[in-house]
Motif scaffolding. Structure first.
Motif, PDB file in Angstrom:
ATOM      1  N   GLU A   4      -9.194   1.893 -11.398  1.00 22.46           N
ATOM      2  CA  GLU A   4     -10.556   2.405 -11.215  1.00 22.46           C
ATOM      3  C   GLU A   4     -11.234   1.726 -10.024  1.00 22.46           C
ATOM      4  O   GLU A   4     -11.924   2.381  -9.226  1.00 22.46           O
ATOM      5  CB  GLU A   4     -11.377   2.194 -12.489  1.00 22.46           C
ATOM      6  N   GLN A   5     -11.042   0.420  -9.888  1.00 24.27           N
ATOM      7  CA  GLN A   5     -11.614  -0.299  -8.741  1.00 24.27           C
ATOM      8  C   GLN A   5     -10.990   0.168  -7.429  1.00 24.27           C
ATOM      9  O   GLN A   5     -11.665   0.257  -6.398  1.00 24.27           O
ATOM     10  CB  GLN A   5     -11.409  -1.797  -8.928  1.00 24.27           C
ATOM     11  N   THR A   6      -9.700   0.478  -7.472  1.00 20.10           N
ATOM     12  CA  THR A   6      -9.016   0.962  -6.273  1.00 20.10           C
ATOM     13  C   THR A   6      -9.596   2.284  -5.810  1.00 20.10           C
ATOM     14  O   THR A   6      -9.855   2.488  -4.617  1.00 20.10           O
ATOM     15  CB  THR A   6      -7.512   1.114  -6.554  1.00 20.10           C
ATOM     16  N   LYS A  99      -0.471   5.099 -11.780  1.00 18.57           N
ATOM     17  CA  LYS A  99      -1.654   4.387 -11.316  1.00 18.57           C
ATOM     18  C   LYS A  99      -1.290   3.097 -10.592  1.00 18.57           C
ATOM     19  O   LYS A  99      -1.913   2.730  -9.586  1.00 18.57           O
ATOM     20  CB  LYS A  99      -2.577   4.086 -12.493  1.00 18.57           C
ATOM     21  N   GLU A 100      -0.279   2.392 -11.110  1.00 21.83           N
ATOM     22  CA  GLU A 100       0.077   1.105 -10.512  1.00 21.83           C
ATOM     23  C   GLU A 100       0.607   1.260  -9.091  1.00 21.83           C
ATOM     24  O   GLU A 100       0.475   0.337  -8.268  1.00 21.83           O
ATOM     25  CB  GLU A 100       1.099   0.366 -11.382  1.00 21.83           C
ATOM     26  N   GLU A 101       1.197   2.431  -8.773  1.00 18.14           N
ATOM     27  CA  GLU A 101       1.682   2.646  -7.409  1.00 18.14           C
ATOM     28  C   GLU A 101       0.513   2.885  -6.454  1.00 18.14           C
ATOM     29  O   GLU A 101       0.570   2.484  -5.289  1.00 18.14           O
ATOM     30  CB  GLU A 101       2.657   3.828  -7.375  1.00 18.14           C
ATOM     31  N   VAL A 102      -0.535   3.538  -6.919  1.00 17.91           N
ATOM     32  CA  VAL A 102      -1.736   3.708  -6.099  1.00 17.91           C
ATOM     33  C   VAL A 102      -2.344   2.345  -5.794  1.00 17.91           C
ATOM     34  O   VAL A 102      -2.687   2.035  -4.642  1.00 17.91           O
ATOM     35  CB  VAL A 102      -2.761   4.609  -6.813  1.00 17.91           C
ATOM     36  N   VAL A 103      -2.454   1.512  -6.823  1.00 19.57           N
ATOM     37  CA  VAL A 103      -3.025   0.171  -6.651  1.00 19.57           C
ATOM     38  C   VAL A 103      -2.173  -0.645  -5.694  1.00 19.57           C
ATOM     39  O   VAL A 103      -2.690  -1.304  -4.780  1.00 19.57           O
ATOM     40  CB  VAL A 103      -3.148  -0.538  -8.013  1.00 19.57           C
ATOM     41  N   ARG A 104      -0.867  -0.615  -5.899  1.00 17.21           N
ATOM     42  CA  ARG A 104       0.038  -1.402  -5.065  1.00 17.21           C
ATOM     43  C   ARG A 104      -0.075  -1.011  -3.597  1.00 17.21           C
ATOM     44  O   ARG A 104      -0.139  -1.860  -2.701  1.00 17.21           O
ATOM     45  CB  ARG A 104       1.470  -1.215  -5.551  1.00 17.21           C
ATOM     46  N   PHE A 105      -0.102   0.291  -3.329  1.00 14.92           N
ATOM     47  CA  PHE A 105      -0.195   0.763  -1.949  1.00 14.92           C
ATOM     48  C   PHE A 105      -1.460   0.256  -1.276  1.00 14.92           C
ATOM     49  O   PHE A 105      -1.429  -0.229  -0.131  1.00 14.92           O
ATOM     50  CB  PHE A 105      -0.149   2.285  -1.917  1.00 14.92           C
ATOM     51  N   ALA A 128       1.152   9.419  -0.266  1.00  9.92           N
ATOM     52  CA  ALA A 128       2.103  10.407  -0.779  1.00  9.92           C
ATOM     53  C   ALA A 128       3.458  10.266  -0.096  1.00  9.92           C
ATOM     54  O   ALA A 128       4.508  10.206  -0.761  1.00  9.92           O
ATOM     55  CB  ALA A 128       1.549  11.815  -0.588  1.00  9.92           C
ATOM     56  N   PHE A 129       3.448  10.190   1.233  1.00 11.91           N
ATOM     57  CA  PHE A 129       4.722  10.131   1.954  1.00 11.91           C
ATOM     58  C   PHE A 129       5.457   8.817   1.666  1.00 11.91           C
ATOM     59  O   PHE A 129       6.674   8.791   1.542  1.00 11.91           O
ATOM     60  CB  PHE A 129       4.481  10.309   3.444  1.00 11.91           C
ATOM     61  N   TRP A 130       4.706   7.728   1.581  1.00 15.23           N
ATOM     62  CA  TRP A 130       5.299   6.431   1.221  1.00 15.23           C
ATOM     63  C   TRP A 130       5.931   6.499  -0.163  1.00 15.23           C
ATOM     64  O   TRP A 130       7.059   6.026  -0.362  1.00 15.23           O
ATOM     65  CB  TRP A 130       4.208   5.364   1.268  1.00 15.23           C
ATOM     66  N   TYR A 131       5.237   7.107  -1.105  1.00 17.23           N
ATOM     67  CA  TYR A 131       5.742   7.210  -2.477  1.00 17.23           C
ATOM     68  C   TYR A 131       6.970   8.112  -2.540  1.00 17.23           C
ATOM     69  O   TYR A 131       7.960   7.806  -3.216  1.00 17.23           O
ATOM     70  CB  TYR A 131       4.625   7.735  -3.379  1.00 17.23           C
TER      71      TYR A 131
END
Length: 564
Positions: A4-6, A99-105, A128-131
């Motif tokens: 949520e903070q991200t 969600k954790e991949e969004v935060v990590r990026f 998206a492309f990184w993932y």
């Protein structure tokens, strides 16, 4: 940071077009190229299909992605905007990015993002492309954001380009004629890459043919073997073949016929490409995944070799990408038929003529400009004689062709004007006045000026079993939005502080305009309080109106017994 903070950080630090409008638009690819280079050029590590157009991009993208998924490919899908959850924009085989991949990026790249200052769209596309590269997708279906030539997504070199149609939208950026808009969209056509155009128009066709000739995919004429550009609506043989072999699609709505045909012709082109040159992995290929949380990465990022794309005179696109074995990957009639019949279930697509309640029949659709809403209006007109009353919950954003839209929608419906909760919202009260000025009036059923034939049909339908009424829907299992007929309509309007009498709402009497509501929840509360089980309720005008409605308790909470 938490997830949520991200998200709060991304919205606060980067301009988002879907919230602030034109000030967020950053034409050109400089920022995108810097982002991609920083990440090791992940977009070069998977094959892609690139889709542009004024309307229908989302539906066409989901149809193609679902078909590739059913054929056995690991498919990335990048679309925008989202309706409910930010992660809808980035999916692999229908599953949203964790969600954790969004935060990590964001955590791993925050310093660079603050240096480059990309737009919200550019950052989301980079994510998206990184993932997709990290998860080693075989192929990604990538939807353009705005335009094509200068859109951030135009850094990819796809194995197929698709342009659905051309209409008037975002004219302040793309031009004030169809030819100018077509020129911007045609920017996704690449040298040697086959292309499908969904709809033929005398003003735009020459633009596409000129671009195709420039890119070497147009021979001496459309009938030659050298030609690798198709106009889907002109492919009569493929239309007849589709109607014979693939009769069912989970996407309803009369406008979807065009998208279904475009997607089918595109998949026919992909069948040729993939059968002649299946995606396969070169030896000793490595994927740059980036550092895991807590790792230190010293020195330069690993060099990522550019994808090898060779176009032969025969017109077959030979492509090598670091993907899984092509065994058991068959894009054929069977896989396409399965995908079309379950597209919403497979990909999570929502908001395309989607049925979210049965009694009263409640449908939402994301058509948001005159080019798209004319088909919505046509379908509503066809359905209205079969229902006691038609109630339309409607709101738009300010940068659309609202004056044209108000001329299209049915006059003999009960309107609940509302507005999205963002800075682009067109005020509900102003929208109500525009409809009144156009001559629309919401009236009682007895005072509706409809033909004797429509009255006869309506009476017949009302006397028949409720189960015999038509129930168009996005499909069973389409995101879990539909509610059973035993859970229907009487949440109290007081839940949102909405008054409970017609007089307090302003009424729906002859000579009065529809009512306006500052929030979508209040509009829903009023419509459901007034509706009978035999009414039709439509929700639309904007992606953001539909997105908010799908999150409302009026469409998510169990309801009490039907109102008699």
């Amino acid at each position: 940071m938490s997830y949520e903070q991200t998200l709060q950080y991304l919205y606060a630090s980067q301009p988002a077009f879907h919230i602030v409008g034109s000030s967020a638009y950053k034409p050109g690819l400089e920022n995108t190229r810097r982002l991609m280079a920083h990440l090791g050029n992940p977009h070069e590590r998977f094959a892609s299909v690139h889709i542009a157009g004024t309307n229908g991009k989302g539906s066409t993208s989901h149809l193609i992605a679902a078909s590739l998924q059913c054929a056995g490919y690991r498919v990335g899908l990048y679309t925008s905007p989202h309706l409910v959850d930010y992660r809808e924009r980035i999916r692999i085989n229908g599953a949203m990015i964790p969600k954790e991949e969004v935060v990590r990026f964001v955590e791993d790249n925050r310093a660079f993002l603050e240096e480059v200052k990309p737009s919200f769209f550019e950052t989301t596309m980079a994510l998206a492309f990184w993932y997709f590269a990290q998860e080693q997708v075989d192929i990604a279906v990538v939807e353009c954001g705005l335009g094509g030539r200068l859109d951030s997504t135009n850094i990819i070199t796809p194995i197929l380009s698709v342009i659905t149609n051309i209409g008037f939208d975002h004219t302040e950026f793309l031009g004030d004629t169809l030819a100018k808009i077509a020129y911007e969209k045609s920017g996704i056509i690449k040298p040697g890459v086959p292309c499908v155009i969904g709809e033929t128009d005398p003003e735009t066709m020459p633009v596409f043919l000129a671009k195709a000739k420039e890119c070497g995919i147009l021979g001496e004429g459309l009938e030659t073997t050298d030609c690798r550009i198709w106009f889907a609506d002109q492919c009569g043989y493929l239309r007849r073949k589709r109607q014979r072999d693939i009769p069912d699609c989970q996407l309803h709505g009369i406008y979807q016929e065009k998208n279904i045909q475009t997607a089918y012709v595109a998949l026919s082109a992909l069948q040729q490409t993939l059968s002649n040159s299946p995606l396969r992995a070169p030896q000793k290929s490595k994927i740059f995944r980036g550092p895991r949380k807590g790792e230190n990465l010293t020195g330069d990022a690993p060099t990522v070799s550019r994808a090898v794309i060779n176009t032969e005179r025969s017109g077959v696109l030979n492509t090598k990408f670091p993907t899984r074995s092509s065994q058991h990957k068959v894009l054929n009639t069977k896989s396409i038929a399965l995908a079309f019949s379950q597209v919403c279930t497979l990909t999570g697509l929502r908001g395309r003529w989607e049925t979210v309640r049965e009694h009263p029949l409640t449908i939402c659709d994301t058509g948001h400009n005159a080019h798209g809403i004319k088909y919505v209006a046509e379908q509503l007109e066809q359905m209205m004689p079969h229902y006691r009353n038609t109630r339309i919950i409607f709101g738009m954003v300010a940068d659309k062709d609202i004056s044209e839209v108000v001329k299209l929608l049915p006059a003999n419906a009960i309107y609940y004007f509302t507005q999205p909760n963002n800075h682009r919202a067109f005020p509900a009260e102003k929208l109500k006045r525009m409809f009144e000025d156009e001559g629309l009036r919401t009236q009682d059923k007895r005072q509706n000026s409809i033909s004797d034939e429509r009255l006869r049909i309506k009476d017949e339908r009302l006397n028949s079993s409720a189960n015999e009424l038509p129930r168009p829907a996005c499909g069973e299992g389409a995101g879990g939005g539909a509610t059973s007929e035993t859970q229907v309509t009487n949440l109290s309007p007081s839940l949102f502080g909405v008054p409970t009498s017609n007089a307090q709402w302003g009424g729906f009497r002859e000579g009065r305009g529809g009512s306006s509501f500052p929030t979508i929840d209040e509009a829903l509360a009023a419509a459901f309080a007034e509706a009978s089980p035999d009414d039709l309720i439509f929700i639309g005008g904007s992606n953001y109106v539909v997105g908010a409605a799908l999150q409302s308790p009026y469409l998510t909470a169990p309801l009490t017994s039907p109102k008699e």
